[in-house]
Every structure is written in C-alpha cells, then in structure tokens.
Design a protein around this motif. Structure first.
Motif, PDB file in Angstrom:
ATOM      1  N   UNK A 162       0.834  -1.205   0.000  1.00  0.00           N
ATOM      2  CA  UNK A 162       0.000   0.000   0.000  1.00  0.00           C
ATOM      3  C   UNK A 162       0.867   1.252   0.000  1.00  0.00           C
ATOM      4  N   UNK A 163       1.898   1.267   0.826  1.00  0.00           N
ATOM      5  CA  UNK A 163       2.794   2.412   0.877  1.00  0.00           C
ATOM      6  C   UNK A 163       3.497   2.624  -0.460  1.00  0.00           C
ATOM      7  N   UNK A 164       3.937   1.560  -1.081  1.00  0.00           N
ATOM      8  CA  UNK A 164       4.590   1.658  -2.380  1.00  0.00           C
ATOM      9  C   UNK A 164       3.626   2.195  -3.434  1.00  0.00           C
ATOM     10  N   UNK A 165       2.372   1.770  -3.405  1.00  0.00           N
ATOM     11  CA  UNK A 165       1.376   2.259  -4.357  1.00  0.00           C
ATOM     12  C   UNK A 165       1.109   3.750  -4.153  1.00  0.00           C
ATOM     13  N   UNK A 166       1.018   4.187  -2.912  1.00  0.00           N
ATOM     14  CA  UNK A 166       0.793   5.611  -2.622  1.00  0.00           C
ATOM     15  C   UNK A 166       1.978   6.440  -3.090  1.00  0.00           C
ATOM     16  N   UNK A 167       3.197   5.996  -2.810  1.00  0.00           N
ATOM     17  CA  UNK A 167       4.380   6.738  -3.235  1.00  0.00           C
ATOM     18  C   UNK A 167       4.500   6.802  -4.757  1.00  0.00           C
ATOM     19  N   UNK A 168       4.180   5.708  -5.442  1.00  0.00           N
ATOM     20  CA  UNK A 168       4.222   5.703  -6.912  1.00  0.00           C
ATOM     21  C   UNK A 168       3.183   6.665  -7.480  1.00  0.00           C
ATOM     22  N   UNK A 169       1.992   6.708  -6.883  1.00  0.00           N
ATOM     23  CA  UNK A 169       0.955   7.636  -7.324  1.00  0.00           C
ATOM     24  C   UNK A 169       1.384   9.079  -7.115  1.00  0.00           C
ATOM     25  N   UNK A 170       1.979   9.381  -5.977  1.00  0.00           N
ATOM     26  CA  UNK A 170       2.469  10.732  -5.710  1.00  0.00           C
ATOM     27  C   UNK A 170       3.568  11.137  -6.699  1.00  0.00           C
ATOM     28  N   UNK A 171       4.454  10.215  -7.021  1.00  0.00           N
ATOM     29  CA  UNK A 171       5.523  10.506  -7.968  1.00  0.00           C
ATOM     30  C   UNK A 171       4.967  10.801  -9.365  1.00  0.00           C
ATOM     31  N   UNK A 172       4.009  10.000  -9.801  1.00  0.00           N
ATOM     32  CA  UNK A 172       3.388  10.229 -11.113  1.00  0.00           C
ATOM     33  C   UNK A 172       2.644  11.559 -11.121  1.00  0.00           C
ATOM     34  N   UNK A 173       1.930  11.886 -10.055  1.00  0.00           N
ATOM     35  CA  UNK A 173       1.202  13.157  -9.975  1.00  0.00           C
ATOM     36  C   UNK A 173       2.171  14.336  -9.984  1.00  0.00           C
ATOM     37  N   UNK A 174       3.293  14.218  -9.286  1.00  0.00           N
ATOM     38  CA  UNK A 174       4.276  15.299  -9.270  1.00  0.00           C
ATOM     39  C   UNK A 174       4.868  15.521 -10.658  1.00  0.00           C
ATOM     40  N   UNK A 175       5.216  14.457 -11.344  1.00  0.00           N
ATOM     41  CA  UNK A 175       5.792  14.588 -12.689  1.00  0.00           C
ATOM     42  C   UNK A 175       4.770  15.202 -13.650  1.00  0.00           C
ATOM     43  N   UNK A 176       3.510  14.763 -13.560  1.00  0.00           N
ATOM     44  CA  UNK A 176       2.467  15.323 -14.424  1.00  0.00           C
ATOM     45  C   UNK A 176       2.265  16.808 -14.140  1.00  0.00           C
ATOM     46  N   UNK A 177       2.240  17.210 -12.862  1.00  0.00           N
ATOM     47  CA  UNK A 177       2.088  18.628 -12.528  1.00  0.00           C
ATOM     48  C   UNK A 177       3.297  19.430 -12.984  1.00  0.00           C
ATOM     49  N   UNK A 178       4.489  18.892 -12.830  1.00  0.00           N
ATOM     50  CA  UNK A 178       5.699  19.593 -13.261  1.00  0.00           C
ATOM     51  C   UNK A 178       5.651  19.867 -14.761  1.00  0.00           C
TER      52      UNK A 178
END
Length: 105
Positions: A27-43
């Motif tokens: 679950x933690x890995x899934x949350x971190x991967x989602x946050x990373x993808x969201x950050x890259x998309x926003x950037x």
C-alpha cells in the motif's frame, strides 16, 4: 524452535495469506508511486502557457500572499526609481553659455 527466515520478499502468514507488514508495504509503495506520477504530471503541466493564465495558479498565489506573513514573508512594493535624465522645465531660462542659444546679432 524454528528460526524466522530473513528475507526481503513478503512472507506468507500461517493461514496462507499475506502478512500485515507485506500488505502495508504494498500500500505504501502504491501511494508513493501515485504521488511521484502526480508530481511529474504537474511539473510538466506547470511549464505550459495554459498554467500561466490559469485560475488555479492565481488562487494559489493569492493564498500564498495571505498565508506568507504568518511565516515571516513580507511582500513589499519596490521603491520608485529616480529618473536618470531630466530636461529643463518651461520656466527655466537658458544659461548664457548654452550652445543651443544663438548669439544676438
């Protein structure tokens, strides 16, 4: 007494399911991967002209200007610049040695 095997792979619980620690890690890995993808998309989106004129950006800036003074950030206007070159006003007379004045003949 049986020794626990040290492994980085999730261990099966005695009932055949995943252990609580392994589920938490997934679950933690899934949350971190989602946050990373969201950050890259926003950037990537924040570098486009659509972001520069968006209402979201303006609302964020207004919020930061309101909250900033609570943390010591003060936004002050820059002092006005003094004009570097000033011409003669209409009420000033030309000096006798002014090259623009024609000599009286």
């Amino acid at each position: 007494m049986r020794e626990a095997a040290i492994s980085y792979l999730p261990q099966r619980a005695h009932d055949g399911g995943m252990s609580v620690g392994a589920i938490g890690a997934v679950v933690l890995l899934a949350v971190l991967a989602t946050l990373l993808v969201a950050f890259i998309a926003f950037y990537l989106y924040s570098r486009t002209p659509a972001w520069r004129s968006s209402e979201t950006r303006m609302a964020t800036m207004r919020l930061l200007v309101i909250i900033g003074p609570m943390f010591g950030m003060r936004f002050e206007n820059a002092p006005p610049e003094v004009p570097a070159v000033m011409g003669k006003g209409p009420d000033q007379e030309a000096l006798p040695d002014d090259p623009r004045v024609r000599p009286a003949s």
